[in-house]
Motif scaffolding. Structure first.
Motif, short mmCIF file in Angstrom:
data_model
loop_
_atom_site.label_atom_id
_atom_site.label_comp_id
_atom_site.label_asym_id
_atom_site.label_seq_id
_atom_site.Cartn_x
_atom_site.Cartn_y
_atom_site.Cartn_z
N SER A 47 -5.97 6.58 13.88
CA SER A 47 -5.09 5.78 14.73
C SER A 47 -5.84 4.69 15.46
O SER A 47 -5.24 3.74 15.97
N GLY A 48 -7.15 4.83 15.56
CA GLY A 48 -7.95 3.89 16.33
C GLY A 48 -7.94 4.18 17.81
O GLY A 48 -8.60 3.48 18.60
N GLN A 49 -7.21 5.23 18.22
CA GLN A 49 -7.09 5.58 19.63
C GLN A 49 -7.84 6.86 19.99
O GLN A 49 -8.01 7.17 21.16
N GLY A 50 -8.27 7.60 18.99
CA GLY A 50 -9.00 8.84 19.22
C GLY A 50 -10.41 8.72 18.66
O GLY A 50 -10.82 7.66 18.17
N PHE A 51 -11.16 9.83 18.72
CA PHE A 51 -12.56 9.80 18.30
C PHE A 51 -12.94 11.09 17.57
O PHE A 51 -12.38 12.15 17.84
N HIS A 52 -13.89 10.96 16.66
CA HIS A 52 -14.51 12.10 16.00
C HIS A 52 -16.00 12.08 16.36
O HIS A 52 -16.67 11.06 16.12
N LEU A 53 -16.50 13.16 16.91
CA LEU A 53 -17.90 13.25 17.30
C LEU A 53 -18.54 14.42 16.56
O LEU A 53 -18.05 15.55 16.63
N VAL A 54 -19.62 14.17 15.86
CA VAL A 54 -20.39 15.23 15.21
C VAL A 54 -21.51 15.64 16.14
O VAL A 54 -22.26 14.80 16.64
#
Length: 348
Positions: free
Chosen positions: A140-147
């Motif tokens: 969505s471009g509004q959330g994030f994925h962090l590894v």
């Protein structure tokens, strides 16, 4: 035309050391619309996407295929359906996303998935966590994925360590431990990174361990039972009084069923609550017929629960997946039956 080169498009992703540690695992695919169109050069994948059997897509359908459209869901978490990252990139360079089945205890990493609806202050705090190995925007471009690396206190909470996902109570973020994780490969913009780094208020979490502990501390101890403990036939067996049991279970649970909003529209949690409610009403009927000399196996109960749930739970793409060799919702029914029977045995 010059061949597409994803490595040039997404250097932060393909060159990231954490991603490279996952790259050789044969657990990569793409997400697509099961039963519908395939992925193409578009920048957005189809809505309602699910991980696909990418080897089948590349090989093409045969006369024995019964699924609708060119795609079918990934039903195995190995080379039966999936590829390594390098194999996937070579085979489908134009795909809009990649999907990886994360196994945190094996991989030594987990994914923090921050939803688009997460309050901005909290999202900023999460982006400030020390130890982030890779970060990107969500679809969505509004959330994030962090590894992130597995926290040092991971095994201090055995009940939580056995979970597939740990969700924040409002659904604002979740830790993916044994779960599909979709990667967009789109880096977090510099302005967002700069804003997070400039924050001068003490963050909500001092470390990855602090974040994990806050989610893990309230996880209830599991019964230890697994869906695979319940054997279900390929097709529904001839179960005595099945229709009467299903109808009565639906009638009994009608006023007890909760709304998805009660679970912040987390459909997986809501679906499991539906199974629990139906099971409660169904047990009364099963006991009544058992008193007449009819015997019901755990597999019979799982089938009855599954059939009842189909009248209540609306279809969604995830239901096209298979777990333990059976339809996703049948496996979820088996998981609940296994858990309830294990808990009952421990009390008796």
């Amino acid at each position: 035309m010059t061949p597409a080169d994803p490595h040039a498009w997404f250097p932060q992703f393909y060159g990231n050391p954490a991603i490279r540690t996952l790259a050789s695992a044969c657990r990569w695919t793409i997400s697509g619309q099961i039963g519908g169109a395939t992925l193409d050069d578009s920048t957005k994948p189809p809505k309602g996407k699910a991980p696909i059997d990418v080897r089948h897509l590349l090989a093409g359908c045969t006369s024995s295929c019964k699924h609708v459209g060119p795609l079918r869901g990934a039903f195995a978490l190995d080379e039966t359906c999936l590829l390594t990252l390098d194999e996937l990139t070579t085979a489908i360079p134009n795909a809009a996303n990649t999907a990886f089945y994360l196994q945190a205890q094996t991989d030594g990493l987990f994914v923090l998935d921050i939803e688009a609806g997460c309050p901005s202050g909290l999202a900023t705090d999460l982006l400030r966590l020390p130890g982030i190995l890779y970060s990107e925007l969500s679809m969505s471009g509004q959330g994030f994925h962090l590894v992130m690396p597995l926290p040092k206190n991971f095994h201090d909470f055995p009940a939580a360590a056995g979970k597939r996902v740990l969700r924040q109570e409002h659904g604002w973020y979740e830790l993916l431990l044994e779960h599909w994780s979709t990667f967009t490969r789109r880096p977090v913009p510099d302005r967002i990174v700069a804003h997070a780094n400039e924050a001068n208020i003490a963050p909500a979490f001092a470390s990855i361990e602090d974040l994990y502990a806050q989610l893990a501390v309230n996880v209830e101890e599991s019964s230890g039972a697994s869906a695979s403990d319940v054997d279900t036939a390929e097709d529904m067996p001839d179960i005595p009084y099945s229709q009467a049991i299903i109808e009565q279970a639906l009638a009994s649970a009608h006023h007890q069923l909760r709304d998805p909003a009660d679970f912040d529209h987390d459909m997986s949690r809501w679906e499991f609550s539906v199974f629990a409610s139906l099971y409660g009403g169904m047990r009364t009927q099963l006991r009544a017929y058992s008193a007449l000399g009819v015997e019901y196996s755990a597999g019979d109960t799982a089938w009855l629960l599954y059939k009842a749930a189909l009248d209540v739970i609306p279809a969604r793409p995830k239901h096209s997946e298979r777990r333990n060799g059976r339809p996703f919702l049948l496996d979820r029914a088996a998981a609940l039956v296994a858990d309830r029977e294990a808990r009952s045995s421990s009390v008796n």
